[in-house]
Design a protein around this motif. Structure first.
Motif, PDB file in Angstrom:
ATOM      1  N   MET A   4      -8.720 -14.382  82.352  1.00 58.51           N
ATOM      2  CA  MET A   4      -8.193 -15.712  82.060  1.00 58.51           C
ATOM      3  C   MET A   4      -6.907 -15.568  81.257  1.00 58.51           C
ATOM      4  O   MET A   4      -6.873 -14.828  80.262  1.00 58.51           O
ATOM      5  CB  MET A   4      -9.212 -16.531  81.266  1.00 58.51           C
ATOM      6  N   THR A   5      -5.862 -16.237  81.708  1.00 53.19           N
ATOM      7  CA  THR A   5      -4.614 -16.243  80.950  1.00 53.19           C
ATOM      8  C   THR A   5      -4.305 -17.670  80.527  1.00 53.19           C
ATOM      9  O   THR A   5      -4.683 -18.630  81.218  1.00 53.19           O
ATOM     10  CB  THR A   5      -3.452 -15.669  81.782  1.00 53.19           C
ATOM     11  N   GLN A  24      -5.027 -19.965  83.653  1.00 51.42           N
ATOM     12  CA  GLN A  24      -5.084 -19.427  85.009  1.00 51.42           C
ATOM     13  C   GLN A  24      -6.204 -18.392  85.104  1.00 51.42           C
ATOM     14  O   GLN A  24      -6.340 -17.533  84.222  1.00 51.42           O
ATOM     15  CB  GLN A  24      -3.737 -18.790  85.365  1.00 51.42           C
ATOM     16  N   ALA A  25      -6.989 -18.479  86.173  1.00 48.82           N
ATOM     17  CA  ALA A  25      -8.063 -17.527  86.425  1.00 48.82           C
ATOM     18  C   ALA A  25      -7.621 -16.515  87.479  1.00 48.82           C
ATOM     19  O   ALA A  25      -6.872 -16.856  88.391  1.00 48.82           O
ATOM     20  CB  ALA A  25      -9.310 -18.253  86.897  1.00 48.82           C
ATOM     21  N   SER A  26      -8.124 -15.293  87.349  1.00 46.62           N
ATOM     22  CA  SER A  26      -7.711 -14.228  88.267  1.00 46.62           C
ATOM     23  C   SER A  26      -8.340 -14.376  89.658  1.00 46.62           C
ATOM     24  O   SER A  26      -7.899 -13.714  90.600  1.00 46.62           O
ATOM     25  CB  SER A  26      -8.050 -12.852  87.682  1.00 46.62           C
ATOM     26  N   GLN A  27      -9.362 -15.219  89.769  1.00 45.29           N
ATOM     27  CA  GLN A  27      -9.888 -15.567  91.076  1.00 45.29           C
ATOM     28  C   GLN A  27     -10.531 -16.947  91.016  1.00 45.29           C
ATOM     29  O   GLN A  27     -10.651 -17.527  89.935  1.00 45.29           O
ATOM     30  CB  GLN A  27     -10.870 -14.519  91.595  1.00 45.29           C
ATOM     31  N   TYR A  86      -6.861 -23.516  70.830  1.00 50.32           N
ATOM     32  CA  TYR A  86      -7.585 -24.020  71.988  1.00 50.32           C
ATOM     33  C   TYR A  86      -7.824 -22.876  72.975  1.00 50.32           C
ATOM     34  O   TYR A  86      -6.919 -22.091  73.265  1.00 50.32           O
ATOM     35  CB  TYR A  86      -6.807 -25.161  72.653  1.00 50.32           C
ATOM     36  N   TYR A  87      -9.050 -22.803  73.472  1.00 46.24           N
ATOM     37  CA  TYR A  87      -9.447 -21.739  74.392  1.00 46.24           C
ATOM     38  C   TYR A  87      -9.993 -22.334  75.688  1.00 46.24           C
ATOM     39  O   TYR A  87     -10.789 -23.280  75.651  1.00 46.24           O
ATOM     40  CB  TYR A  87     -10.547 -20.869  73.793  1.00 46.24           C
ATOM     41  N   CYS A  88      -9.634 -21.742  76.794  1.00 48.22           N
ATOM     42  CA  CYS A  88     -10.343 -22.030  78.042  1.00 48.22           C
ATOM     43  C   CYS A  88     -11.400 -20.939  78.249  1.00 48.22           C
ATOM     44  O   CYS A  88     -11.292 -19.835  77.694  1.00 48.22           O
ATOM     45  CB  CYS A  88      -9.391 -22.096  79.240  1.00 48.22           C
ATOM     46  N   GLN A  89     -12.430 -21.252  79.008  1.00 50.27           N
ATOM     47  CA  GLN A  89     -13.496 -20.304  79.318  1.00 50.27           C
ATOM     48  C   GLN A  89     -14.035 -20.596  80.708  1.00 50.27           C
ATOM     49  O   GLN A  89     -14.368 -21.747  81.010  1.00 50.27           O
ATOM     50  CB  GLN A  89     -14.646 -20.412  78.314  1.00 50.27           C
ATOM     51  N   GLN A  90     -14.138 -19.535  81.521  1.00 53.76           N
ATOM     52  CA  GLN A  90     -14.768 -19.721  82.827  1.00 53.76           C
ATOM     53  C   GLN A  90     -16.251 -19.369  82.714  1.00 53.76           C
ATOM     54  O   GLN A  90     -16.632 -18.436  82.001  1.00 53.76           O
ATOM     55  CB  GLN A  90     -14.061 -18.888  83.917  1.00 53.76           C
ATOM     56  N   TYR A  91     -17.077 -20.139  83.429  1.00 56.02           N
ATOM     57  CA  TYR A  91     -18.510 -19.838  83.417  1.00 56.02           C
ATOM     58  C   TYR A  91     -19.084 -19.792  84.825  1.00 56.02           C
ATOM     59  O   TYR A  91     -20.267 -20.026  85.040  1.00 56.02           O
ATOM     60  CB  TYR A  91     -19.287 -20.806  82.521  1.00 56.02           C
ATOM     61  N   ASP A  92     -18.210 -19.467  85.774  1.00 59.85           N
ATOM     62  CA  ASP A  92     -18.691 -19.285  87.151  1.00 59.85           C
ATOM     63  C   ASP A  92     -19.277 -17.897  87.335  1.00 59.85           C
ATOM     64  O   ASP A  92     -20.152 -17.689  88.185  1.00 59.85           O
ATOM     65  CB  ASP A  92     -17.527 -19.512  88.118  1.00 59.85           C
ATOM     66  N   TYR A  93     -18.753 -16.926  86.591  1.00 51.33           N
ATOM     67  CA  TYR A  93     -19.169 -15.541  86.743  1.00 51.33           C
ATOM     68  C   TYR A  93     -19.550 -14.952  85.392  1.00 51.33           C
ATOM     69  O   TYR A  93     -19.032 -15.359  84.347  1.00 51.33           O
ATOM     70  CB  TYR A  93     -18.025 -14.698  87.332  1.00 51.33           C
ATOM     71  N   PRO A  95     -19.103 -11.548  83.219  1.00 53.94           N
ATOM     72  CA  PRO A  95     -19.111 -12.183  81.891  1.00 53.94           C
ATOM     73  C   PRO A  95     -18.323 -13.492  81.859  1.00 53.94           C
ATOM     74  O   PRO A  95     -17.350 -13.656  82.580  1.00 53.94           O
ATOM     75  CB  PRO A  95     -18.455 -11.128  80.998  1.00 53.94           C
ATOM     76  N   LYS A  96     -18.760 -14.402  80.995  1.00 52.16           N
ATOM     77  CA  LYS A  96     -18.122 -15.715  80.862  1.00 52.16           C
ATOM     78  C   LYS A  96     -16.862 -15.563  80.018  1.00 52.16           C
ATOM     79  O   LYS A  96     -16.865 -15.801  78.830  1.00 52.16           O
ATOM     80  CB  LYS A  96     -19.073 -16.700  80.203  1.00 52.16           C
ATOM     81  N   THR A  97     -15.781 -15.235  80.619  1.00 47.71           N
ATOM     82  CA  THR A  97     -14.577 -14.840  79.894  1.00 47.71           C
ATOM     83  C   THR A  97     -13.788 -16.016  79.357  1.00 47.71           C
ATOM     84  O   THR A  97     -13.687 -17.067  79.994  1.00 47.71           O
ATOM     85  CB  THR A  97     -13.672 -13.994  80.799  1.00 47.71           C
ATOM     86  N   PHE A  98     -13.214 -15.786  78.161  1.00 49.14           N
ATOM     87  CA  PHE A  98     -12.339 -16.750  77.507  1.00 49.14           C
ATOM     88  C   PHE A  98     -10.887 -16.360  77.742  1.00 49.14           C
ATOM     89  O   PHE A  98     -10.558 -15.186  77.915  1.00 49.14           O
ATOM     90  CB  PHE A  98     -12.578 -16.749  75.993  1.00 49.14           C
ATOM     91  N   GLY A  99     -10.028 -17.349  77.702  1.00 51.97           N
ATOM     92  CA  GLY A  99      -8.608 -17.075  77.619  1.00 51.97           C
ATOM     93  C   GLY A  99      -8.254 -16.602  76.221  1.00 51.97           C
ATOM     94  O   GLY A  99      -9.079 -16.677  75.309  1.00 51.97           O
ATOM     95  N   PRO A 100      -7.033 -16.133  76.019  1.00 52.97           N
ATOM     96  CA  PRO A 100      -6.618 -15.581  74.725  1.00 52.97           C
ATOM     97  C   PRO A 100      -6.338 -16.629  73.662  1.00 52.97           C
ATOM     98  O   PRO A 100      -6.140 -16.285  72.495  1.00 52.97           O
ATOM     99  CB  PRO A 100      -5.340 -14.799  75.066  1.00 52.97           C
ATOM    100  N   GLY A 101      -6.313 -17.896  74.036  1.00 51.35           N
ATOM    101  CA  GLY A 101      -6.108 -18.963  73.062  1.00 51.35           C
ATOM    102  C   GLY A 101      -4.678 -19.439  72.975  1.00 51.35           C
ATOM    103  O   GLY A 101      -3.728 -18.691  73.235  1.00 51.35           O
ATOM    104  N   THR A 102      -4.529 -20.703  72.598  1.00 47.82           N
ATOM    105  CA  THR A 102      -3.232 -21.326  72.336  1.00 47.82           C
ATOM    106  C   THR A 102      -3.296 -21.980  70.975  1.00 47.82           C
ATOM    107  O   THR A 102      -4.124 -22.864  70.754  1.00 47.82           O
ATOM    108  CB  THR A 102      -2.887 -22.381  73.402  1.00 47.82           C
ATOM    109  N   LYS A 103      -2.440 -21.530  70.063  1.00 47.80           N
ATOM    110  CA  LYS A 103      -2.417 -22.094  68.721  1.00 47.80           C
ATOM    111  C   LYS A 103      -1.478 -23.294  68.703  1.00 47.80           C
ATOM    112  O   LYS A 103      -0.298 -23.173  69.071  1.00 47.80           O
ATOM    113  CB  LYS A 103      -1.962 -21.049  67.712  1.00 47.80           C
ATOM    114  N   VAL A 104      -1.991 -24.436  68.279  1.00 44.96           N
ATOM    115  CA  VAL A 104      -1.212 -25.673  68.243  1.00 44.96           C
ATOM    116  C   VAL A 104      -0.935 -26.059  66.792  1.00 44.96           C
ATOM    117  O   VAL A 104      -1.862 -26.187  65.988  1.00 44.96           O
ATOM    118  CB  VAL A 104      -1.947 -26.806  68.974  1.00 44.96           C
TER     119      VAL A 104
END
Lengths: 106, 113
Positions: A4-5, A24-27, A86-93, A95-104
Motif C-alpha cells: 500500500m502506498t 494505491q494498492a499493488s493489486q 491518516y492511514y489506509c489499510q487493505q483487508y482483502d488479503y 497480511p492486512k497491510t497498512f499504508g505508510p501514513g499521511t501526516k496532516v
C-alpha cells in the motif's frame, strides 16, 4: 503481500481547506479498504470502511472513494481537531497491510 | 460503553517473553474476529495477528510468525498475545482491535538490554 502506498506523506493546510489523500494498492483489493485517524497517545480511529462507508459517529466532512487499486480520502473542510496521521489499510488479503501514513498539519 | 483495555506490556530483555492481555467490556468478543496491531516508535501501523471468533482461524504477519501466539478466552471476554524470543525490533505500542472498528489505547513493549 499487498503493498500500500499513500501520497502525500505529509501536508499542511489551512482551516477550512479541502484535503485529499490518495492510497494505491499493488493489486486489486476490490472495495476492502479502511481509513484510520491516529493521534499521539490515542487509539486508532476507524473513519471509513469498505472504501466509501462512513463509520457511525464520524463527521460527514470525511469521505472516501475508489475501488480496485486506487482510493481517495477527503476532508472537505479541515478543522483544527483533524491534525493527525491518516492511514489506509487493505483487508482483502492476509497480511492486512497498512499504508505508510499521511501526516496532516495546520 | 464498548471498550478494549490492553495490559501486560513492559521492559524485557532480548530473547525474553511477555504475555499481553486485552479485556473487552460492553460487548461479547465471542461474536467477533480480533486483531493485534503494533506501532514501533516513529513508524507506522503494522498488522501482526488475527484470530476468528471461534479461534479456529489464526493468521500472523511473517515478522512475528513462530514467536507470537494469539489466543482468546470468550468466557473471560479476553484476547491474549504470548510473545517469546523477543527482539529489539518488537519494541512498539501493541493494540488489540475488534475487527477494525474498536481499538484499545495500547500497551507498550520495550525490548532492550
Amino acid at each position: 503481500d499487498i503493498q500500500m502506498t499513500q501520497s502525500p506523506s505529509s501536508l499542511s493546510a489551512s482551516v477550512g481547506d479541502r484535503v485529499t489523500i490518495t492510497c494505491q494498492a499493488s493489486q486489486d483489493i476490490k472495495k476492502y479498504l479502511n481509513w484510520f485517524q491516529l493521534k499521539p497517545g490515542k487509539a486508532p480511529k476507524l473513519l471509513i470502511y469498505d472504501a466509501s462507508n462512513l463509520e457511525t459517529g464520524v463527521p460527514s466532512r470525511f469521505s472516501g472513494s475508489g475501488s480496485a487499486t486506487h482510493f481517495t480520502f477527503t476532508i472537505s473542510s479541515l478543522q483544527p481537531e483533524d491534525v493527525a496521521t491518516y492511514y489506509c489499510q487493505q483487508y482483502d488479503y492476509i497480511p492486512k497491510t497498512f499504508g505508510p501514513g499521511t501526516k496532516v498539519d495546520i | 460503553e464498548v471498550q478494549l483495555v490492553e495490559s501486560g506490556g513492559g521492559l524485557v530483555q532480548p530473547g525474553g517473553s511477555l504475555r499481553l492481555s486485552c479485556v473487552a467490556s460492553g460487548f461479547s468478543i465471542s461474536s467477533y474476529g480480533m486483531n493485534w496491531v503494533r506501532q514501533a516508535p516513529g513508524k507506522g501501523l503494522e498488522w501482526i495477528s488475527y484470530i476468528s471468533s471461534s479461534g479456529s482461524i489464526i493468521h500472523y504477519a511473517d515478522s512475528v510468525k513462530g514467536r507470537l501466539t494469539v489466543s482468546r478466552d470468550n468466557a473471560k471476554n479476553s484476547l491474549y498475545l504470548q510473545m517469546k524470543t523477543l527482539r529489539v525490533e518488537d519494541t512498539a505500542v501493541y493494540y488489540c482491535a475488534r475487527r477494525e472498528d474498536v481499538w484499545g489505547n495500547g500497551t507498550t513493549v520495550i525490548v532492550s538490554s
